[in-house]
Design an enzyme around this catalytic site. Structure first.
Site, mmCIF file in Angstrom:
data_model
loop_
_atom_site.group_PDB
_atom_site.id
_atom_site.type_symbol
_atom_site.label_atom_id
_atom_site.label_comp_id
_atom_site.label_asym_id
_atom_site.label_seq_id
_atom_site.Cartn_x
_atom_site.Cartn_y
_atom_site.Cartn_z
ATOM 1 N N GLY A 1 0.791 -1.215 0.000
ATOM 2 C CA GLY A 1 0.000 0.000 0.000
ATOM 3 C C GLY A 1 0.827 1.269 0.000
ATOM 4 C CG LEU B 1 -2.283 -2.332 -3.998
ATOM 5 C CD1 LEU B 1 -2.207 -1.750 -5.402
ATOM 6 C CD2 LEU B 1 -2.756 -1.287 -3.009
ATOM 7 C CG ASP B 2 1.373 -3.261 -3.431
ATOM 8 O OD1 ASP B 2 1.615 -2.887 -4.583
ATOM 9 O OD2 ASP B 2 1.126 -2.483 -2.505
ATOM 10 C CD GLU B 3 -0.984 -9.796 -1.379
ATOM 11 O OE1 GLU B 3 -0.355 -10.851 -1.545
ATOM 12 O OE2 GLU B 3 -1.074 -9.221 -0.288
#
Lengths: 287, 287, 287, 287
Positions: free
Chosen positions: A204, A230-232
């Site tokens: 995040g 997100l960001d995964e």
């Protein structure tokens, strides 16, 4: 056959079974190809076999244009997902930026040094700020300001532009907008992001502030494929640098830029060299 | 065939030509072997081809005991240097030490953790100091004090002992004696040393003192095969750590121990896993 | 005054104001002390001043036994938290272990090499497995099996034992039990743990499995002070190593051991050298 | 006193004695200065004391213009070599280049990001090739072609130009000419070079070719002050990266560029932040 003096890159995945390597290398041998590099990987739990082989086609008796058709029967036998790429066929890359220029500058510098076998036909941004850099490299710069209201519409225009330019790969070079699921779906495993933390730590916003507050002794950067979470997405490359209690948040931002540049640059090189296979939440990056 | 439930390791070098990989993997396929790992390397200038392939023999129709003979015709066709090793056939390693214990302790700790597929039938030293460590691990400890006068004679006894114990590999774990050319010749590419500098910097004695005086900002350690030229043999593994102006020579010695331990331990693991091919002054360490 | 031929370590924190360094170094100068090292840090947001100074007392006109009283007025003027330690006064360390021996072995090896100025009067475990190692070093080994029912009672016995032995520091060397808040309170900022991930990534159990599944390209280890929040205490030291898609979970466990050993060993050395000040969720580790 | 709202940097070396830190910090305290950072180092063998202290002068009762005179008596008492610098007084840096642009680009990018408190009034080259880069940054670019015959004459012109522009520091950003002793003498400890190896390994020409042939497993880069002995000057910063047998000499050249950029950039930042003291063949780089 000068048209054939190229290297072919085969990337293939299929259920594991005996004889795959033997049959594929036999195919290459009989075609007159000379193997330059090869590597395999078996994800034993899932019996998922991955293979990358590169061969020179100078003496190939199969023209590059017919190679796909020639290989297809073997691929079907293995029930494989596969593709063949050729050196000289530059991947077409669109760079997305916002206001930070360091990742863009790094990519363009390497692009000019011919470190990548890519073409960059356009740069897209939600802000006009970095247009002068695009201009200095004679690359068209398209601005699509994004608001909550216009996001869907603007993304549709961006996708149309990407299609029009036959874009193979989207690089988010510190692009400060979350892409919609429909955008991601349209370019599944073809969007590379740089996140300014050592994922999975500090997902995040404001990861350097998070890092400062947690008191970590190293900061990192992570380049990954973009997914709906997100960001995964599957991680392509990461690196870290040591910090101390003396480093303030602005210090982390400044030092972290060096990490972001190098990690994104490496991830792009792996993609440009056809080294990456996505295996679920993981990537295989052949050496 | 439970006797066959082992992995075979083929290491092969030959002049480069087309079809080597195809023919070898075909051989393995027809024998019922299942390839686990493979990698090749072509030293293009010298047209020197290197290949490593590992396969499981559980379903092999060739017994391990006959594999060598079965493969020989193919190897002859390629004019190859080659060898086949099997998992479960532990390499027999002799450790040479003097007075420093850290590399010895590190190797023995990993040996007890079964990190290596090796056997350590004996430890040889020119000093009695570390006998208690050998005793604690129930490994025979042989002391051969070395003087200028008795060196040739003592080395002859050491070699006789190595032969008697079928030693495959000699590890110099901070052994503070230079081996004679005849000893080196008897174990060509079978003697691994750890040198406490980042070679080629600081060859010879007192490398930490040399490093301090030169004012380097990092110290290193290097593991290499021993040749007749001191500290000039093919490098297997290196690593470094950052230091500052605050570090005194004793600090470098203390910090450097950690490097020496890890670098020698890694080099030994590469050897134990049959990953190394020597190519002139260089090594190929397959991944 | 040979009894005074020691180094004094002053660690001090207080609200920031001008003149602190001048007044303290003036105090040392007038006492006949010779400064060997000094460093300060101001956490500007919180106006939190930290200071570490080391001086040799060979020519000191204040005996070590009177130094505390002599410095107290100055400390009061600054409204400081502070302590003075002396070289030669070995910190008394209790090691807690379960079944893994690598961190314990590493600490004991360094302890025997006199890398640390510490005393280890006892080792505590919830399992008998590692008693032979304690025996080999002639260190008493106390077994306190822990169940949900007896935890409070057993911990009370452990604390009594720690008190009895004047323990200054508890090192959890892969101790596989969560300590109760009352235990932690009794040894606030005096319990060092090693967690086998790069925190804040992969808190809790099975971090290597988590790392494998997330597909990270590097694994890490983190040493931190233990607080009531699991794996959330102030971080002392971290390090990482590169991995690839080829590494299985057992590979990560094996490789990670090397990280755990070195990271915990470094954290302990910082504590033994009186380098650490805890500042809320962060640590200051003076160089 | 807004003119005084700057930081003062004192760098001082002198024979070691008691009380130096006390007296200097007392001087700063009485002047109304607020210490931001301080560090000392004693080279014990040589009894060489080095000190760096930074303080804010916002509330100073000594104007910056009078600080030098005010401090002089104390410095004389210590028989010190010393200098005081002020934030806002940008060091004037001349960059020397030949044909490679990567180090120049890196420095200019950071210069534009205001990472350095420096001014770059001119770029000097023995080739016209990189003029377009200087032009894009509006920095005058002076070409002095060098031959064996004209070297002395051309260097004299270069020195005149440097003097005319009050240059404090010369950065050789892959400048492919050896400077004459008279040039070096004129800018003693004021010329920073980047050498593309991990010194002292691979001095002189073609270090990547040397590295390839020696078969090292890591390549490095070293930034150092230039002295009359080629590649022998005091080292400021070094770093390395891992390579494998697969890397060809062109690979090393390409990968090494990243090292050269970052190592030179860091060395320049240390100089710009007044962190470096030269101590014979070594540097002290305060943290």
């Amino acid at each position: 056959m000068s048209e054939n003096n190229v290297n072919a890159y085969l990337l293939l995945t299929c259920p594991d079974q005996n004889g795959i390597v033997a049959k594929i290398t036999q195919f290459i041998y009989q075609s007159g190809g000379n193997i330059i590099a090869l590597d395999e990987h078996v994800n034993q739990n899932q019996e998922f076999f991955s293979f990358r082989v590169v061969w020179n086609m100078k003496n190939s008796n199969i023209p590059a244009s017919e190679l796909h058709a020639a290989f297809e029967p073997l691929a079907k036998e293995f029930m494989a997902h596969w593709r063949i790429e050729f050196s000289g066929q530059k991947q077409r890359v669109a760079i997305f930026v916002s206001k930070y220029d360091h990742c863009l500058q790094e990519i363009l510098w390497r692009y000019n040094m011919n470190e990548y076998e890519i073409e960059i036909p356009l740069i897209i941004s939600n802000h006009p700020d970095l247009k002068h850099i695009a201009d200095a490299h004679n690359i068209p710069y398209h601005v699509f300001p994004i608001t909550k209201e216009n996001k869907q519409e603007q993304e549709a225009k961006e996708i149309a532009l990407l299609k029009e330019h036959d874009i193979d790969l989207v690089v988010l070079a510190r692009y400060m907008q979350v892409l919609s699921p429909s955008f991601i779906e349209a370019y599944r495993n073809k969007i590379i992001n740089i996140h300014h933390s050592f994922l999975p730590g500090f997902v995040g916003g404001n990861p350097y502030k998070q890092a400062y507050e947690r008191g970590v002794k190293m900061i990192g950067a992570t380049s990954h494929f973009v997914t709906e979470d997100l960001d995964e997405g599957p991680i392509i490359e990461q690196d870290i640098m040591r910090i101390t209690h003396k480093d303030t948040i602005p210090d982390l931002i400044r030092k972290g830029r060096d990490l972001e540049r190098i990690v994104l640059a490496r991830a792009l090189s792996y993609k440009a060299e056809h080294r990456i296979i996505v295996d679920g939440t993981r990537t295989i990056v052949f050496d």
